[in-house]
Design an enzyme around this catalytic site. Sequence first.
Site, PDB file in Angstrom:
ATOM      1  N   SER A   1     -44.520 -40.121 -36.931  1.00 19.63           N
ATOM      2  CA  SER A   1     -43.138 -40.524 -36.653  1.00 19.63           C
ATOM      3  C   SER A   1     -43.123 -41.853 -35.931  1.00 19.63           C
ATOM      4  O   SER A   1     -44.029 -42.170 -35.147  1.00 19.63           O
ATOM      5  CB  SER A   1     -42.495 -39.462 -35.761  1.00 19.63           C
ATOM      6  OG  SER A   1     -41.296 -39.935 -35.203  1.00 19.63           O
TER       7      SER A   1
ATOM      8  N   TYR B   1     -42.505 -33.175 -28.036  1.00 22.19           N
ATOM      9  CA  TYR B   1     -42.536 -33.336 -29.499  1.00 22.19           C
ATOM     10  C   TYR B   1     -43.198 -34.668 -29.870  1.00 22.19           C
ATOM     11  O   TYR B   1     -44.126 -34.714 -30.679  1.00 22.19           O
ATOM     12  CB  TYR B   1     -41.108 -33.274 -30.084  1.00 22.19           C
ATOM     13  CG  TYR B   1     -41.029 -33.896 -31.449  1.00 22.19           C
ATOM     14  CD1 TYR B   1     -41.513 -33.213 -32.565  1.00 22.19           C
ATOM     15  CD2 TYR B   1     -40.546 -35.200 -31.623  1.00 22.19           C
ATOM     16  CE1 TYR B   1     -41.498 -33.808 -33.818  1.00 22.19           C
ATOM     17  CE2 TYR B   1     -40.530 -35.795 -32.863  1.00 22.19           C
ATOM     18  CZ  TYR B   1     -40.997 -35.105 -33.957  1.00 22.19           C
ATOM     19  OH  TYR B   1     -41.002 -35.701 -35.185  1.00 22.19           O
TER      20      TYR B   1
ATOM     21  N   LYS C   1     -47.040 -35.734 -31.891  1.00 26.60           N
ATOM     22  CA  LYS C   1     -47.296 -36.642 -33.024  1.00 26.60           C
ATOM     23  C   LYS C   1     -48.411 -37.625 -32.651  1.00 26.60           C
ATOM     24  O   LYS C   1     -49.313 -37.913 -33.441  1.00 26.60           O
ATOM     25  CB  LYS C   1     -46.018 -37.383 -33.415  1.00 26.60           C
ATOM     26  CG  LYS C   1     -44.961 -36.489 -34.046  1.00 26.60           C
ATOM     27  CD  LYS C   1     -45.447 -35.908 -35.379  1.00 26.60           C
ATOM     28  CE  LYS C   1     -44.527 -34.860 -35.951  1.00 26.60           C
ATOM     29  NZ  LYS C   1     -45.062 -34.169 -37.122  1.00 26.60           N
TER      30      LYS C   1
END
Length: 346
Positions: free
Chosen positions: A131, A156, A160
């Site tokens: 991302s 979160y 990544k």
Amino acid sequence: MIIEPKLILVTGGTGFIGSHTVVELLQAGHEVLVVDDLSNSRIEVLDAIAQISGKRPLFEQVDITDREALDGVFKKFHGQIEGVIHFAAKKAVGESVQFPLMYYRVNVGGTVNLLECMAGHGVESIVFSSSCTVYGQPDVIPVNESAPRKDAESPYGNTKRICEDVLRDASASSSLMVVALRYFNPIGAHASALIGELPLGTPNNLVPYITQTGIGKREQLTVHGNDYPTPDGTCIRDYIHVVDLAKAHIRALGRLLDRQQKATYEVFNIGTGSGSTVLEVIRTFEKVSGRSLNYRIGPRRAGDITQVYADTVYSNAELGWKAGLGLEEALRSAWAWEQHCQTLGL
Ligand code: UFG
């Protein structure tokens, strides 16, 4: 002797980006094996995929954190899996702040499990869903792949970044080959309106919130701040049509399978290269839907960055891929999908 077909294993293949990618894979002639625990998707997505592509993927309902079950899938299809596209992950920023350990277990632990299963069964190629969140607020915009990664704003985002590192390190010490795709903001739906994004509960993201407000499921959209240093004061993002994004995976996979890589671990930006403000997205939605949207300006949302959009020079050149669909097409397809969901009572 029966020759078994080669398979592409897609984790999270019934989810939003996964389902669109499975359609593109099937249409490109690949045989697909979907692994999904259906924790955030519906089994009926497989019917929709079959309806669109005329082919049905194989399916195993397995949670990637269940090592034994996942290894069972690799055993069952031993020798057939030629590459993996790994989508299965949790993705709600706010939820990750509340339940960080669940995010590390599923996103990081699940990825490690998957890599160990791959290593154990001689599967060497993986495309990973990363991302643009790893860039934080970039110092230079448009942001390119060599920009420094910033400390994550949420667990979160951190998962990544950690998964990128896990994949880089694993590829440095084994025959693993990785393409990590850093997505900007995926929106829209398939042109058939048979698959799309289906958020559980109240959407966090802008476009599902807009379409649900447009159709009357939500009362009013709140624009999170209009005092940012941008032309209209609202934040800027690079909204990429999910079908364009899905096609980027086909190119990335081809690069791996054809051994076209320049390094065993590669990273590409997947965006359109241009940014839109929140108000521009609202205006464009109003134009394509013919409805006026009920919205108000509210305070800033914690953790939001002011603006980010992709420098796509490298991904366009190396992957031979370019986003072909614009904001209008993306919002038109998202709106058609929302209307389809209403007819299905979803
Ligand atoms: N926004 C609103 N109102 C809403 C929802 C969003 O004004 O109800 C605004 C946000 O403040 C932001 C823009 O719309 O300015 C886009 O917000 P999204 O939540 O749709 O997307 P984000 O850019 O915040 O998040 C996305 C992904 C995350 C990822 C992040 C990386 O959803 O998974 O990009 O930048 F971590």
